[in-house]
Design an enzyme around this catalytic site. Structure first.
Site, PDB file in Angstrom:
ATOM      1  N   LYS A  50     -12.716   7.857  -1.363  1.00  0.00           N
ATOM      2  CA  LYS A  50     -12.928   8.930  -2.359  1.00  0.00           C
ATOM      3  C   LYS A  50     -12.943   8.357  -3.774  1.00  0.00           C
ATOM      4  O   LYS A  50     -13.834   8.640  -4.561  1.00  0.00           O
ATOM      5  CB  LYS A  50     -11.833  10.018  -2.254  1.00  0.00           C
ATOM      6  CG  LYS A  50     -11.712  10.650  -0.882  1.00  0.00           C
ATOM      7  CD  LYS A  50     -10.670  11.758  -0.844  1.00  0.00           C
ATOM      8  CE  LYS A  50      -9.242  11.281  -1.079  1.00  0.00           C
ATOM      9  NZ  LYS A  50      -8.687  10.485   0.035  1.00  0.00           N
ATOM     10  N   ARG A 109      -5.662  19.611  -1.409  1.00  0.00           N
ATOM     11  CA  ARG A 109      -5.113  18.970  -0.224  1.00  0.00           C
ATOM     12  C   ARG A 109      -4.367  19.959   0.665  1.00  0.00           C
ATOM     13  O   ARG A 109      -3.840  19.553   1.708  1.00  0.00           O
ATOM     14  CB  ARG A 109      -4.136  17.872  -0.658  1.00  0.00           C
ATOM     15  CG  ARG A 109      -4.705  16.451  -0.590  1.00  0.00           C
ATOM     16  CD  ARG A 109      -3.627  15.504  -1.087  1.00  0.00           C
ATOM     17  NE  ARG A 109      -3.816  14.149  -0.666  1.00  0.00           N
ATOM     18  CZ  ARG A 109      -4.424  13.206  -1.368  1.00  0.00           C
ATOM     19  NH1 ARG A 109      -4.967  13.484  -2.526  1.00  0.00           N
ATOM     20  NH2 ARG A 109      -4.490  11.973  -0.922  1.00  0.00           N
ATOM     21  N   ARG A 150      -5.859  -3.105   0.725  1.00  0.00           N
ATOM     22  CA  ARG A 150      -5.686  -2.760  -0.696  1.00  0.00           C
ATOM     23  C   ARG A 150      -4.282  -3.096  -1.168  1.00  0.00           C
ATOM     24  O   ARG A 150      -4.075  -3.428  -2.333  1.00  0.00           O
ATOM     25  CB  ARG A 150      -5.984  -1.273  -0.915  1.00  0.00           C
ATOM     26  CG  ARG A 150      -5.937  -0.892  -2.379  1.00  0.00           C
ATOM     27  CD  ARG A 150      -6.445   0.505  -2.649  1.00  0.00           C
ATOM     28  NE  ARG A 150      -5.608   1.524  -2.046  1.00  0.00           N
ATOM     29  CZ  ARG A 150      -5.861   2.827  -2.099  1.00  0.00           C
ATOM     30  NH1 ARG A 150      -6.930   3.260  -2.711  1.00  0.00           N
ATOM     31  NH2 ARG A 150      -5.048   3.683  -1.536  1.00  0.00           N
ATOM     32  N   ARG A 198       0.450  -0.684  -5.111  1.00  0.00           N
ATOM     33  CA  ARG A 198       0.862   0.681  -4.767  1.00  0.00           C
ATOM     34  C   ARG A 198       1.888   0.653  -3.645  1.00  0.00           C
ATOM     35  O   ARG A 198       1.611   0.164  -2.550  1.00  0.00           O
ATOM     36  CB  ARG A 198      -0.364   1.513  -4.340  1.00  0.00           C
ATOM     37  CG  ARG A 198      -1.125   2.076  -5.516  1.00  0.00           C
ATOM     38  CD  ARG A 198      -2.364   2.834  -5.101  1.00  0.00           C
ATOM     39  NE  ARG A 198      -2.129   3.943  -4.183  1.00  0.00           N
ATOM     40  CZ  ARG A 198      -3.050   4.854  -3.884  1.00  0.00           C
ATOM     41  NH1 ARG A 198      -4.240   4.799  -4.450  1.00  0.00           N
ATOM     42  NH2 ARG A 198      -2.759   5.817  -3.042  1.00  0.00           N
ATOM     43  N   ARG A 230       1.017   9.214   5.639  1.00  0.00           N
ATOM     44  CA  ARG A 230      -0.059   9.825   4.843  1.00  0.00           C
ATOM     45  C   ARG A 230      -1.183  10.321   5.750  1.00  0.00           C
ATOM     46  O   ARG A 230      -1.748  11.395   5.529  1.00  0.00           O
ATOM     47  CB  ARG A 230      -0.599   8.813   3.829  1.00  0.00           C
ATOM     48  CG  ARG A 230       0.381   8.567   2.685  1.00  0.00           C
ATOM     49  CD  ARG A 230       0.122   7.259   1.977  1.00  0.00           C
ATOM     50  NE  ARG A 230      -1.148   7.196   1.292  1.00  0.00           N
ATOM     51  CZ  ARG A 230      -1.722   6.051   0.904  1.00  0.00           C
ATOM     52  NH1 ARG A 230      -1.128   4.892   1.154  1.00  0.00           N
ATOM     53  NH2 ARG A 230      -2.864   6.068   0.259  1.00  0.00           N
TER      54      ARG A 230
HETATM   55  P1  B4P Z   1      -9.937   5.458  -1.425  1.00  0.00           P
HETATM   56  O1  B4P Z   1     -10.274   6.392  -0.326  1.00  0.00           O
HETATM   57  O2  B4P Z   1     -10.776   5.517  -2.630  1.00  0.00           O
HETATM   58  O3  B4P Z   1      -8.418   5.780  -1.607  1.00  0.00           O
HETATM   59  P2  B4P Z   1      -7.750   6.860  -2.563  1.00  0.00           P
HETATM   60  O4  B4P Z   1      -8.761   7.586  -3.382  1.00  0.00           O
HETATM   61  O5  B4P Z   1      -6.720   6.115  -3.296  1.00  0.00           O
HETATM   62  O6  B4P Z   1      -7.107   7.940  -1.607  1.00  0.00           O
HETATM   63  P3  B4P Z   1      -5.602   8.177  -1.252  1.00  0.00           P
HETATM   64  O7  B4P Z   1      -5.671   9.435  -0.456  1.00  0.00           O
HETATM   65  O8  B4P Z   1      -5.019   6.985  -0.602  1.00  0.00           O
HETATM   66  O9  B4P Z   1      -4.773   8.313  -2.590  1.00  0.00           O
HETATM   67  P4  B4P Z   1      -4.626   9.439  -3.694  1.00  0.00           P
HETATM   68  O10 B4P Z   1      -4.607   8.728  -4.964  1.00  0.00           O
HETATM   69  O11 B4P Z   1      -5.650  10.538  -3.557  1.00  0.00           O
HETATM   70  O12 B4P Z   1     -10.062   3.879  -1.066  1.00  0.00           O
HETATM   71  C1  B4P Z   1      -9.214   3.172  -0.188  1.00  0.00           C
HETATM   72  C2  B4P Z   1      -9.599   1.670  -0.043  1.00  0.00           C
HETATM   73  O13 B4P Z   1     -10.747   1.531   0.804  1.00  0.00           O
HETATM   74  C3  B4P Z   1      -9.936   0.931  -1.333  1.00  0.00           C
HETATM   75  O14 B4P Z   1      -9.226  -0.286  -1.348  1.00  0.00           O
HETATM   76  C4  B4P Z   1     -11.419   0.640  -1.248  1.00  0.00           C
HETATM   77  O15 B4P Z   1     -11.776  -0.600  -1.834  1.00  0.00           O
HETATM   78  C5  B4P Z   1     -11.674   0.576   0.251  1.00  0.00           C
HETATM   79  N1  B4P Z   1     -13.008   1.042   0.558  1.00  0.00           N
HETATM   80  C6  B4P Z   1     -13.658   2.089  -0.010  1.00  0.00           C
HETATM   81  N2  B4P Z   1     -14.888   2.223   0.522  1.00  0.00           N
HETATM   82  C7  B4P Z   1     -15.025   1.240   1.482  1.00  0.00           C
HETATM   83  C8  B4P Z   1     -16.067   0.863   2.388  1.00  0.00           C
HETATM   84  N3  B4P Z   1     -17.222   1.505   2.443  1.00  0.00           N
HETATM   85  N4  B4P Z   1     -15.841  -0.177   3.242  1.00  0.00           N
HETATM   86  C9  B4P Z   1     -14.662  -0.855   3.199  1.00  0.00           C
HETATM   87  N5  B4P Z   1     -13.638  -0.552   2.349  1.00  0.00           N
HETATM   88  C10 B4P Z   1     -13.817   0.479   1.498  1.00  0.00           C
HETATM   89  O16 B4P Z   1      -3.191  10.100  -3.374  1.00  0.00           O
HETATM   90  C11 B4P Z   1      -2.005   9.341  -3.398  1.00  0.00           C
HETATM   91  C12 B4P Z   1      -0.802  10.268  -3.189  1.00  0.00           C
HETATM   92  O17 B4P Z   1      -0.684  11.195  -4.330  1.00  0.00           O
HETATM   93  C13 B4P Z   1      -0.823  11.188  -1.966  1.00  0.00           C
HETATM   94  O18 B4P Z   1      -0.370  10.520  -0.801  1.00  0.00           O
HETATM   95  C14 B4P Z   1       0.140  12.320  -2.436  1.00  0.00           C
HETATM   96  O19 B4P Z   1       1.488  11.930  -2.313  1.00  0.00           O
HETATM   97  C15 B4P Z   1      -0.182  12.466  -3.912  1.00  0.00           C
HETATM   98  N6  B4P Z   1      -1.207  13.490  -4.153  1.00  0.00           N
HETATM   99  C16 B4P Z   1      -2.473  13.258  -4.631  1.00  0.00           C
HETATM  100  N7  B4P Z   1      -3.160  14.409  -4.711  1.00  0.00           N
HETATM  101  C17 B4P Z   1      -2.328  15.406  -4.264  1.00  0.00           C
HETATM  102  C18 B4P Z   1      -2.491  16.812  -4.082  1.00  0.00           C
HETATM  103  N8  B4P Z   1      -3.663  17.428  -4.348  1.00  0.00           N
HETATM  104  N9  B4P Z   1      -1.432  17.523  -3.612  1.00  0.00           N
HETATM  105  C19 B4P Z   1      -0.266  16.927  -3.329  1.00  0.00           C
HETATM  106  N10 B4P Z   1      -0.050  15.595  -3.464  1.00  0.00           N
HETATM  107  C20 B4P Z   1      -1.087  14.829  -3.928  1.00  0.00           C
END
Ligand code: B4P
Length: 191
Positions: free
Chosen positions: A14, A89, A128, A134, A146
């Site tokens: 994402k 979420r 990552r 992180r 998660r």
């Molecule tokens: P991403 O999928 O981009 O990970 P993210 O955005 O950080 O999502 P995540 O759900 O983990 O964290 P968030 O900050 O939203 O990428 C993951 C990895 O994959 C990267 O290293 C990337 O390089 C690699 N990648 C991407 N595309 C690829 C491909 N095509 N091939 C290979 N590798 C690839 O949330 C973090 C925490 O915040 C949550 O757990 C929760 O505690 C809190 N939170 C956030 N939003 C919330 C909400 N709305 N409500 C309640 N809590 C919330």
């Protein structure tokens, strides 16, 4: 105004794809995860609260998250459209977002859901962890938590948008460029 929800499990890409979509379409990117992490870095009250949930792989409570998201959106009055990343979420967050946008005479144009198998998610997040600093990527138990929270609390949010005819699944495995191409085509197909 084009408002898009970019949906998918942790590690689906994402954040990665949002950066490409912002460059190409000019959306304002609102990532609740990024906003929480910036508050943690700044050691704010919100950051201290969010940290206690995030380090365990749990969701931050709806009330806090919804208020923060609305404040962030209100800070971008001239936006041509938002890309909501990591929000909503929970179904309560989805309902609050509909209400918030309705109050502005707007709506969500579509939810694009990145589909990635669990094994691939675990591999990406563990990789990552080598560079992200992180805490929630560093422990395989937290990664699993998660994914479990996503399956139990977040996956049902798709039904909210399916019932409005706004859900579109997008294959999330492949090169970043290929996935960007699929997402762009899906956005251009929305109206
Ligand atoms: P991403 O999928 O981009 O990970 P993210 O955005 O950080 O999502 P995540 O759900 O983990 O964290 P968030 O900050 O939203 O990428 C993951 C990895 O994959 C990267 O290293 C990337 O390089 C690699 N990648 C991407 N595309 C690829 C491909 N095509 N091939 C290979 N590798 C690839 O949330 C973090 C925490 O915040 C949550 O757990 C929760 O505690 C809190 N939170 C956030 N939003 C919330 C909400 N709305 N409500 C309640 N809590 C919330």
């Amino acid at each position: 105004m084009q408002n898009i929800v970019l949906f998918g499990p942790p590690g689906a890409g994402k954040g990665t794809q949002s950066a490409f979509l912002v460059d190409h379409f000019g959306f304002v990117h609102l990532s609740t995860g990024d906003i929480f992490r910036s508050n943690i870095k700044g050691d704010t009250e919100l950051g201290r609260l969010a940290k206690t949930y995030m380090e365990k792989g749990q969701l931050v409570p709806d009330e806090v998250t919804i208020r923060m998201l609305e404040d962030s959106a209100n800070a971008h009055q001239g936006a041509i459209g938002f890309i909501f990343d990591g929000f909503p979420r929970t179904t309560a967050q989805a309902e609050a977002l509909d209400q918030f946008l309705e109050g502005k005479g707007q709506s969500i144009l579509g939810m694009l859901a990145l589909e990635v198998p669990e094994e691939e998610l675990r591999t990406r997040l563990a990789k990552r962890a080598e560079t992200s600093g992180r805490a929630d990527d560093a422990d395989p138990k937290v990664i699993q938590k998660r994914i479990d929270v996503y399956n139990e609390e977040t996956a049902p949010v798709a039904k909210h948008y399916q019932s409005q005819g706004k859900y579109k699944g997008v294959q999330g495995v492949g090169s970043m460029e290929e996935i960007f191409g699929r997402l762009s085509a899906a956005i251009e197909g929305l109206s």
